[in-house]
Design an enzyme around this catalytic site. Structure first.
Site, PDB file in Angstrom:
ATOM      1  N   ARG A  98       0.836  -1.205   0.000  1.00 42.52           N
ATOM      2  CA  ARG A  98       0.000   0.000   0.000  1.00 42.52           C
ATOM      3  C   ARG A  98       0.871   1.257   0.000  1.00 42.52           C
ATOM      4  NH1 ARG A  98      -4.733  -1.949   4.304  1.00 42.52           N
ATOM      5  NH2 ARG A  98      -5.048  -3.957   3.271  1.00 42.52           N
ATOM      6  N   ARG A 125       1.572   1.358  10.520  1.00 40.92           N
ATOM      7  CA  ARG A 125       1.175   1.646   9.132  1.00 40.92           C
ATOM      8  C   ARG A 125       2.407   1.532   8.239  1.00 40.92           C
ATOM      9  NH1 ARG A 125      -3.441   3.515   7.509  1.00 40.92           N
ATOM     10  NH2 ARG A 125      -4.054   4.310   9.534  1.00 40.92           N
ATOM     11  N   GLU A 128      -6.876  -0.628  15.223  1.00 37.59           N
ATOM     12  CA  GLU A 128      -7.584  -1.616  14.394  1.00 37.59           C
ATOM     13  C   GLU A 128      -6.668  -2.795  14.076  1.00 37.59           C
ATOM     14  OE1 GLU A 128      -8.733  -0.025  10.607  1.00 37.59           O
ATOM     15  OE2 GLU A 128      -9.539  -1.928   9.911  1.00 37.59           O
ATOM     16  N   SER A 152     -10.928  -6.498  10.288  1.00 39.58           N
ATOM     17  CA  SER A 152     -12.119  -5.919   9.704  1.00 39.58           C
ATOM     18  C   SER A 152     -12.857  -7.037   8.972  1.00 39.58           C
ATOM     19  CB  SER A 152     -11.693  -4.820   8.737  1.00 39.58           C
ATOM     20  OG  SER A 152     -12.789  -4.065   8.321  1.00 39.58           O
ATOM     21  N   ARG A 155       0.406  -5.584  12.805  1.00 37.97           N
ATOM     22  CA  ARG A 155      -0.399  -5.073  13.924  1.00 37.97           C
ATOM     23  C   ARG A 155      -0.524  -6.115  15.035  1.00 37.97           C
ATOM     24  NH1 ARG A 155      -4.753  -0.783  11.487  1.00 37.97           N
ATOM     25  NH2 ARG A 155      -3.201   0.378  10.297  1.00 37.97           N
TER      26      ARG A 155
END
Lengths: 513, 513
Positions: B335, B350, B422, B425, B476
């Site tokens: 990303r 991130r 987070e 998801s 994470r």
């Protein structure tokens, strides 16, 4: 670098830009340096090759038409003096390795550069003398003459200093294509001249008609090329079911085995700056590049973990006590496989993306040969444990690519494909990469020469040696395992060492539909 | 889609090209369809968003200036009739989801399209009538009149058919930005409105000053951001030593747990065609895209395995008996994190590249809600087994992105960072993706309507529902494990379930240097 070597075009365009020579050069001085234009040799250069024939690719002349290409973004610390003093050996080496490096051009440019450097130094001294003279009392006419002389000298200097920068850039361009020297034991010649170092096992006898890994992969619902062709393109694949576990088991087992030998495990970035790719001896640009580039950045995808691992210690001076550094790095690898049409491309043998565990060693020069032996021994032990039939080859000079001083490839028997196929490669790159990546170390003992009075007695830094070797290139290992361990009922036996790493699974059985 | 949603610009430019409307349109006929130019709304569209605020990005108007951009390369099977018949509900939904889809424009274009289609059909019939008339005996003058009339009709038809194609393209462009409908239980509002579904555990109490994962990673020689910054750029990293084993253990353990629930393991291509990315609801182009594109091709790197897994069954009709298809896919994810400055960007939180195991389900429409529950239950079970303190959130309407009908995020306590972050998801995309990817199934039972005489009684195909959910986003999880399981002596305890997957290691101890 590991498995199936990137077939790469030259790191530098051969047709070095005579544009630079055509620029008004020495208006004020005649140095006589550029008595002739060196004839560009429009033959391909070999930097890193999978096989010599595949590596022979013409470099489009247009590559040099862009003036920005002429400015190298980084410089290899090439030992030009050594090359000059060993001209004959270097020339023979270039010929033996089927390289198209232009030694004559390098030596000529180097001589030009040295002469120009001397001239620059002479002019600087002259200008200093003029400046010194002007400090004293002078006749106005004499002062005027000196002012004029100083002005002329300054102008000449500016021009010459610019020329020197360009000449150095030019020299880098042309010299970067000179391959590493070659270990004296390496057989001279093409692919067929490679010597067998060792042969292990024998081809398994089958009492039933065998399948290749593609058929087995389909029948056992392990590999999906068709969906990948739609989603991504040809030569991509999904692994499915036990194949996913087998990949994980192969990598886990390999890491655990290699870590026992004192290698530090790593995972690496798979996007790196293009300059790192170049410094490792690969060419990230050009029509026939093996390297995927990221749009709109100076980054590209790695073709092997050798690249990001080589980069870890870039531009640094290591302590001798920190050496050797031994790594086992896991990464995904991405290759365009441009120009691979016609090569052995069936199924998993040649793919755009694959998982690989790669060993990388940074050591003192005197230790690199023994570490090369260690690496090839680890490979042979791994493949022997998995029960493969293979042979280790001492690759011939024309098959080495530019960075390797010596390279051992292992080729394993793939019964479904009906031939031996390369499954690993172990290269000693000596100081080829470290001179590009700028990795040095400081010997802990002072050098042999007596201490000079008044000078700090710190030993001079030296370039480290780097080595790389495939520990496990997953898709080719899968070809071997599926094809060698197939049973008459269509199932595939998992070799014992891998079973603890895949939840005790002993057999991949056909699924009931 | 999984962890930290791609923040994406709109899939289609909002300012639909009035260029098309300015072209001489109905020279021969006045349809009165384009009585007014619809005012382009220069507000951003939300396709897939990590957070609503981050998703608000202006789309440069220049994007529409290229006429080639107006031609969609693929078409979503959008149910325009349903949208027209449920105008109010769609309008409210668009407002609740903070989407900038232009429903009015869609409906207007759809009406235009329907009318134009009718007109085309009427003209075709007229032309057929003229052709029929000309078969009989005719006065020369009458024949001439008919020839003239037929010629005019043909010319009109050609023009109108061209217009129809353009209108359909235009409709696709504008309609693709309409978000999925929303589950009635989803709380309406922004991020703060999200409802807590469940909270597990409590924050660990520390009796000593704690470190964040960056400090722990450095002290324990587990993570190297500095070298990666040189080799690749910021937000890249190497994992080292036990961190490599921890990553493998996390993935192995996760796969083994999820496979027990009947999920098929996969590894996927990480380079895919851009169209697949779009069909999954992400935007591969534009200044603020989260997607890395490959130079010189139509391919890009995946940001999540959801994309290649969604693509496996693209353009196919599945048997009902083949459903559900449940996958657990391992891939690396890439990303750009464009525009992430200011967001929580510290350390591993991130990054540009990471490993992830993603679940993906393809099922019948009536089953998607229960599979959504299954997915969130699997996530909660996994994170509970690892002893994390977390809460599950039923994400509010404005935080859903375009594809999700409902989305559950899990946020875990990260004591070093001092906040919840987070870690997963789980989205039910109902038929949003399947209408774009073209994934249908054929119900095995005939539909309720009585059989029509003379017609094959095959039940009509339906679009499947797709769901996706993060099983393990490695970096994470590492933040959570390192920060939660740190000890006073600087070591880190490995949670029990992972130990068998990392050779029995129970503790990561500081290295002796």
């Amino acid at each position: 670098m590991g498995l199936h070597k990137l077939r790469l075009a030259a790191a530098v365009p051969v047709t070095f830009s005579s544009r630079l020579f055509l620029k008004p050069f020495t208006n004020t001085l005649t140095l006589g340096l550029f008595s002739r234009h060196l004839q560009p040799r429009n033959k391909p250069l070999l930097v890193r090759a999978f096989s010599a024939s595949a590596a022979v690719q013409d470099i489009p002349a247009t590559q040099t038409s862009d003036s920005s290409v002429a400015r190298p973004l980084w410089k290899a610390a090439i030992d030009f003096k050594w090359i000059r003093d060993n001209k004959e050996a270097v020339e023979i080496n270039i010929r033996n390795r089927n390289s198209n490096a232009n030694l004559e051009a390098v030596l000529q440019l180097y001589e030009n550069m040295v002469n120009l450097q001397k001239e620059v130094e002479r002019l600087r001294e002259e200008r200093n003398n003029v400046a010194k003279k002007m400090k004293g009392k002078l006749e106005p006419s004499e002062r005027e003459r000196l002012v004029e002389e100083g002005k002329n000298l300054k102008e000449s200097l500016v021009t010459l200093e610019e020329d020197l920068v360009k000449l150095k850039d030019e020299l880098q361009h042309v010299a970067q294509s000179i391959p590493n020297m070659t270990h004296p034991d390496v057989p001279v010649g093409g692919e067929d001249s490679s010597a067998i170092r060792q042969e292990v096992g024998s081809p398994r006898e089958f009492s039933f008609p065998i399948k290749d890994h593609l058929q087995l992969g389909k029948d056992l619902d392990l590999i999906d090329f068709d969906s990948a062709a739609e989603v991504s393109g040809s030569k991509f694949f999904y692994l499915k079911n036990e194949a996913v576990l087998l990949e994980m088991a192969l990598l886990n087992w390999t890491l655990s085995q290699v870590m026992k030998k004192g290698y530090t495990p790593l995972t690496t970035p798979e996007i790196v700056r293009s300059s790192i790719v170049e410094k490792c001896g690969f060419q990230p640009r050009g029509d026939n590049t093996q390297v995927y580039s990221i749009d709109g950045t100076d980054q590209c995808l790695i073709g092997t973990a050798e690249i990001p691992v080589g980069g870890i210690h870039m531009d640094s001076i290591l302590l001798e006590s920190a050496l050797p550094l031994k790594y086992i790095a896991f990464s995904h690898c991405f290759r365009t496989e441009a120009g691979a049409a016609g090569a052995a491309t069936k199924g998993l043998y040649r793919v755009h993306q694959f998982s690989k565990a790669e060993m990388f060693v940074i050591c003192q020069p005197e230790d690199s040969e023994s570490f090369h032996q260690e690496l090839i021994q680890i490979e042979e032990d791994l493949f022997t444990s998995l029960g493969l039939h293979f042979k280790t080859l001492d690759m011939a000079t024309a098959d080495l690519g530019a960075p390797a001083y010596r390279k051992f490839d292992i080729e394993a028997w793939m019964p479904g494909l009906g031939r031996f196929g390369e499954i690993s490669s172990a290269s000693n790159c000596t100081d080829y990469q470290s001179r590009r990546l700028g990795i040095r170390y400081r010997p802990s003992e002072p050098p042999q020469t007596g201490p000079k009075k008044g000078k700090a007695n710190l030993p001079a830094t030296k370039f480290v040696h780097t080595l790389n070797a495939t520990a496990c290139a997953v898709p080719r290992m899968m070809v071997c395992l599926l094809e060698n361990y197939q049973q008459e009922d269509g199932s595939v036996v998992i070799p014992e060492p891998l079973r603890p790493f895949m939840g005790g699974i002993e057999l991949i059985k056909p699924k009931l539909k």
